[in-house]
Design a protein around this motif. Structure first.
Motif, PDB file in Angstrom:
ATOM      1  N   GLU A 177       0.830  -1.201   0.000  1.00 29.30           N
ATOM      2  CA  GLU A 177       0.000   0.000   0.000  1.00 29.30           C
ATOM      3  C   GLU A 177       0.867   1.253   0.000  1.00 29.30           C
ATOM      4  O   GLU A 177       0.573   2.225  -0.689  1.00 29.30           O
ATOM      5  CB  GLU A 177      -0.926   0.007   1.216  1.00 29.30           C
TER       6      GLU A 177
ATOM      7  N   TRP B 286       0.834   4.405  -2.830  1.00 28.45           N
ATOM      8  CA  TRP B 286       0.633   5.824  -2.549  1.00 28.45           C
ATOM      9  C   TRP B 286       1.835   6.659  -2.976  1.00 28.45           C
ATOM     10  O   TRP B 286       1.682   7.780  -3.463  1.00 28.45           O
ATOM     11  CB  TRP B 286       0.339   6.048  -1.066  1.00 28.45           C
TER      12      TRP B 286
ATOM     13  N   ALA C 207      -2.200  10.044   2.704  1.00 26.50           N
ATOM     14  CA  ALA C 207      -2.549   8.620   2.695  1.00 26.50           C
ATOM     15  C   ALA C 207      -1.292   7.757   2.869  1.00 26.50           C
ATOM     16  O   ALA C 207      -1.325   6.725   3.548  1.00 26.50           O
ATOM     17  CB  ALA C 207      -3.269   8.267   1.401  1.00 26.50           C
TER      18      ALA C 207
ATOM     19  N   SER D 162      -0.516   4.997   5.750  1.00 28.50           N
ATOM     20  CA  SER D 162      -0.038   3.645   5.456  1.00 28.50           C
ATOM     21  C   SER D 162       1.200   3.321   6.285  1.00 28.50           C
ATOM     22  O   SER D 162       1.304   2.236   6.856  1.00 28.50           O
ATOM     23  CB  SER D 162       0.282   3.522   3.961  1.00 28.50           C
TER      24      SER D 162
ATOM     25  N   GLN E  79      -6.926   4.991   4.749  1.00 22.37           N
ATOM     26  CA  GLN E  79      -6.035   5.677   3.808  1.00 22.37           C
ATOM     27  C   GLN E  79      -6.841   6.369   2.701  1.00 22.37           C
ATOM     28  O   GLN E  79      -6.570   7.527   2.352  1.00 22.37           O
ATOM     29  CB  GLN E  79      -5.051   4.683   3.196  1.00 22.37           C
ATOM     30  N   VAL E  80      -7.822   5.671   2.161  1.00 24.90           N
ATOM     31  CA  VAL E  80      -8.640   6.232   1.083  1.00 24.90           C
ATOM     32  C   VAL E  80      -9.451   7.423   1.595  1.00 24.90           C
ATOM     33  O   VAL E  80      -9.532   8.469   0.942  1.00 24.90           O
ATOM     34  CB  VAL E  80      -9.560   5.154   0.458  1.00 24.90           C
TER      35      VAL E  80
ATOM     36  N   VAL F  95      -8.730   9.375   4.148  1.00 26.47           N
ATOM     37  CA  VAL F  95      -7.787  10.472   4.394  1.00 26.47           C
ATOM     38  C   VAL F  95      -7.382  11.113   3.066  1.00 26.47           C
ATOM     39  O   VAL F  95      -7.316  12.347   2.958  1.00 26.47           O
ATOM     40  CB  VAL F  95      -6.553   9.981   5.183  1.00 26.47           C
ATOM     41  N   PHE F  96      -7.116  10.305   2.050  1.00 21.09           N
ATOM     42  CA  PHE F  96      -6.776  10.831   0.724  1.00 21.09           C
ATOM     43  C   PHE F  96      -7.876  11.763   0.219  1.00 21.09           C
ATOM     44  O   PHE F  96      -7.602  12.883  -0.220  1.00 21.09           O
ATOM     45  CB  PHE F  96      -6.551   9.677  -0.267  1.00 21.09           C
TER      46      PHE F  96
END
Length: 144
Positions: free
Chosen positions: A2, A6, A35, A39, A48-49, A51-52
């Motif tokens: 992951e 990113w 993100a 990770s 993560q998604v 936060v992105f």
């Protein structure tokens, strides 16, 4: 894996931004960096998604208007924009109420009107171009 994903997304977005310099992908690069940090800290892909998305949208909404204001500050005005602030000569009485009037600027003849709805400027008057509305120049008599 992951983290590597990113990092690749971040690098690709930065490269695109450097190539275009259009303030289009930099906000998402910031989201990808956030993100990536999530990770590294061990958070799962859903976090993560999220936060992105949140960081990208916040950067876009909160900083883009400021960046755009200062980013294009020294850009060269082109075409019609460059007429604003120039002087023109009235060739035909400018009568905004009756939608009549022509001025000549840089060897070109333009339709013209005043800012006031009942404005009038006589033929052979030197005017300043104050703006553009559609295909008409907005003019004001030059003050001596």
């Amino acid at each position: 894996m992951e983290t590597m994903g990113w990092l690749i997304i971040f690098i690709v977005l930065i490269v695109i931004e450097l190539l275009t310099m259009g303030l289009t992908t930099i906000w998402f690069a910031g989201g990808a960096l956030a993100a990536l940090l999530m990770s590294v800290l061990g958070f799962g892909m859903p976090v993560q998604v999220v936060v992105f998305i949140i960081v990208s949208v916040l950067l876009l909404v909160l900083t883009r208007p400021i960046a755009v204001k200062y980013f294009n500050q020294n850009r060269q005005k082109t075409n019609v924009e460059s007429l604003i602030g120039q002087q023109a000569l009235v060739l035909e009485d400018v009568d905004t109420l009756h939608a009549a009037g022509q001025v000549k600027v840089n060897g070109q003849i333009w339709s013209a009107k005043t800012e006031e709805t009942s404005g009038f400027i006589a033929k052979d008057t030197v005017v300043m171009i104050r703006g553009i509305q559609g295909v008409k120049l907005i003019v004001k008599a030059k003050e001596d």
